[in-house]
Write an enzyme that holds these catalytic residues in place. Sequence first.
Site, PDB file in Angstrom:
ATOM      1  N   THR A   1     -17.742  -0.796  -7.492  1.00 24.89           N
ATOM      2  CA  THR A   1     -18.938  -0.855  -6.659  1.00 24.89           C
ATOM      3  C   THR A   1     -19.219   0.572  -6.275  1.00 24.89           C
ATOM      4  O   THR A   1     -18.343   1.422  -6.415  1.00 24.89           O
ATOM      5  CB  THR A   1     -18.596  -1.629  -5.352  1.00 24.89           C
ATOM      6  OG1 THR A   1     -18.246  -2.949  -5.669  1.00 24.89           O
ATOM      7  CG2 THR A   1     -19.723  -1.641  -4.361  1.00 24.89           C
TER       8      THR A   1
ATOM      9  N   ARG B   1     -22.422 -15.930  -8.646  1.00 21.94           N
ATOM     10  CA  ARG B   1     -21.334 -15.460  -7.767  1.00 21.94           C
ATOM     11  C   ARG B   1     -21.802 -14.247  -6.970  1.00 21.94           C
ATOM     12  O   ARG B   1     -22.353 -13.299  -7.507  1.00 21.94           O
ATOM     13  CB  ARG B   1     -20.127 -15.065  -8.633  1.00 21.94           C
ATOM     14  CG  ARG B   1     -18.962 -14.432  -7.857  1.00 21.94           C
ATOM     15  CD  ARG B   1     -18.961 -12.926  -7.909  1.00 21.94           C
ATOM     16  NE  ARG B   1     -17.751 -12.330  -7.336  1.00 21.94           N
ATOM     17  CZ  ARG B   1     -17.593 -11.036  -7.089  1.00 21.94           C
ATOM     18  NH1 ARG B   1     -18.567 -10.195  -7.346  1.00 21.94           N
ATOM     19  NH2 ARG B   1     -16.479 -10.580  -6.578  1.00 21.94           N
ATOM     20  N   LEU B   2     -21.586 -14.284  -5.666  1.00 20.05           N
ATOM     21  CA  LEU B   2     -21.790 -13.093  -4.851  1.00 20.05           C
ATOM     22  C   LEU B   2     -20.432 -12.540  -4.477  1.00 20.05           C
ATOM     23  O   LEU B   2     -19.548 -13.288  -4.071  1.00 20.05           O
ATOM     24  CB  LEU B   2     -22.556 -13.409  -3.563  1.00 20.05           C
ATOM     25  CG  LEU B   2     -23.949 -14.005  -3.696  1.00 20.05           C
ATOM     26  CD1 LEU B   2     -24.597 -14.106  -2.317  1.00 20.05           C
ATOM     27  CD2 LEU B   2     -24.820 -13.175  -4.617  1.00 20.05           C
ATOM     28  N   GLY B   3     -20.297 -11.247  -4.598  1.00 24.23           N
ATOM     29  CA  GLY B   3     -19.088 -10.600  -4.101  1.00 24.23           C
ATOM     30  C   GLY B   3     -19.285 -10.244  -2.637  1.00 24.23           C
ATOM     31  O   GLY B   3     -20.133 -10.802  -1.942  1.00 24.23           O
ATOM     32  N   ASP B   4     -18.497  -9.281  -2.196  1.00 27.11           N
ATOM     33  CA  ASP B   4     -18.597  -8.871  -0.790  1.00 27.11           C
ATOM     34  C   ASP B   4     -19.741  -7.891  -0.553  1.00 27.11           C
ATOM     35  O   ASP B   4     -20.201  -7.747   0.583  1.00 27.11           O
ATOM     36  CB  ASP B   4     -17.280  -8.241  -0.325  1.00 27.11           C
ATOM     37  CG  ASP B   4     -16.880  -7.035  -1.168  1.00 27.11           C
ATOM     38  OD1 ASP B   4     -17.295  -6.957  -2.346  1.00 27.11           O
ATOM     39  OD2 ASP B   4     -16.138  -6.181  -0.654  1.00 27.11           O
TER      40      ASP B   4
ATOM     41  N   THR C   1     -11.814  -6.423  -5.374  1.00 33.80           N
ATOM     42  CA  THR C   1     -12.122  -7.861  -5.374  1.00 33.80           C
ATOM     43  C   THR C   1     -12.754  -8.348  -4.067  1.00 33.80           C
ATOM     44  O   THR C   1     -12.077  -8.535  -3.051  1.00 33.80           O
ATOM     45  CB  THR C   1     -10.847  -8.677  -5.651  1.00 33.80           C
ATOM     46  OG1 THR C   1     -10.150  -8.028  -6.700  1.00 33.80           O
ATOM     47  CG2 THR C   1     -11.203 -10.087  -6.056  1.00 33.80           C
ATOM     48  N   GLY C   2     -14.076  -8.597  -4.150  1.00 32.05           N
ATOM     49  CA  GLY C   2     -14.839  -8.944  -2.959  1.00 32.05           C
ATOM     50  C   GLY C   2     -14.409 -10.249  -2.329  1.00 32.05           C
ATOM     51  O   GLY C   2     -14.589 -10.463  -1.123  1.00 32.05           O
TER      52      GLY C   2
ATOM     53  N   THR D   1     -14.176  -1.790  -1.459  1.00 26.68           N
ATOM     54  CA  THR D   1     -14.330  -1.921  -2.908  1.00 26.68           C
ATOM     55  C   THR D   1     -13.185  -2.777  -3.448  1.00 26.68           C
ATOM     56  O   THR D   1     -12.161  -2.963  -2.805  1.00 26.68           O
ATOM     57  CB  THR D   1     -14.312  -0.557  -3.615  1.00 26.68           C
ATOM     58  OG1 THR D   1     -13.100   0.113  -3.289  1.00 26.68           O
ATOM     59  CG2 THR D   1     -15.492   0.293  -3.206  1.00 26.68           C
TER      60      THR D   1
HETATM   61  N1  ASP Z   1     -16.382  -5.568  -4.397  1.00 27.61           N
HETATM   62  C1  ASP Z   1     -17.117  -5.795  -5.614  1.00 27.61           C
HETATM   63  C2  ASP Z   1     -17.314  -7.245  -5.843  1.00 27.61           C
HETATM   64  O1  ASP Z   1     -16.415  -8.014  -5.566  1.00 27.61           O
HETATM   65  C3  ASP Z   1     -16.483  -5.219  -6.810  1.00 27.61           C
HETATM   66  C4  ASP Z   1     -15.638  -4.021  -6.620  1.00 27.61           C
HETATM   67  O2  ASP Z   1     -15.834  -3.241  -5.708  1.00 27.61           O
HETATM   68  O3  ASP Z   1     -14.704  -3.805  -7.407  1.00 27.61           O
HETATM   69  O4  ASP Z   1     -18.348  -7.614  -6.364  1.00 27.61           O
END
Ligand code: ASP
Length: 308
Positions: free
Chosen positions: A165, A193-196, A218-219, A216
Amino acid sequence: MILLANSEAYPGIEASARRLQAGEEGLRALVEGIKLVELDPRVRTVGYGGWPNVLGEMELDASVMDGDSLRTGAVGALKGYIHPIEVAYKVMTDLNHEILVGEGAAIFANEVNAVAGNNLIEDSKQVWWEKLEQAMTPEQQAAFPNVPLAPLSNNATDPERVRDTTVFLSSDINRKITAATSTSGWAWKYPGRLGDSPIIGAGSYADSRYGACACTHTGEMSIRCSTAHAVVLYMKMGMTLDEAVYEAIRDLDYLKDGYTEGVTIHAIDCHGNHKVVSLNCPGNITYWLWQTGMDKPEERQAEVIMTK
Ligand code: ASP
């Protein structure tokens, strides 16, 4: 003044720093820097040149937050537009809502004359199909996309690698604290899918009275812990910036499943301090920092906390 951004920010960090130095309002300075990241195909996880969803479609997420008004703007799963960050900004300035997703976000993007375009580059398309082919039987390949997508989305990728991100945080000349994020999210994600990154409080939060935070990796993890808001709340409740970030790291470390490895917290406080900490990431995590008095942004090493 301070500007903090993650490693992927390199195409836009100098532009944002110059704008802040010139006295520009903080959130516009961040948005203009992020637009350069979104346009740069070397950044494989943001905007043009990012990774598609499991159907091979680009769905982009972005958000902004103004720490004076606590107004936010976000878009999720936006298709067909080059600058999701600008559309997120316009959600904040032109609507009474805080977040738009999917088709509605695209209708709004068109209405505000956002730049339309195809963000999928040939290389991303090739890598996507190679990964999917490996995860499908010949019968499924022939039937694609009319196949169960959940196992494909779950199995076709190494979630520790194909994601990132860009996140930018700043305190401007008027001590207004702001946050902005943009991403193509988790490669081969399930459609919708929405991440964070577009979820205020999970992937970012800003409050000029205390500070700001953005995450940043895994959201899903920062959504489960409301990490960005937690860091700001911990400061409100009296913790120092360092204590607040370590407490949020402990929250993430409590999670017993999912992919916490590599989740990285970027945070600033209202006194000009910054902190970047990555959880259980053996790799080399860097970030960008610019502060009043620096000629240009510097790339620095994040602190890594290993609990596994
Ligand atoms: N946080 C972002 C998401 O989950 C991806 C990332 O920053 O690696 O979409």
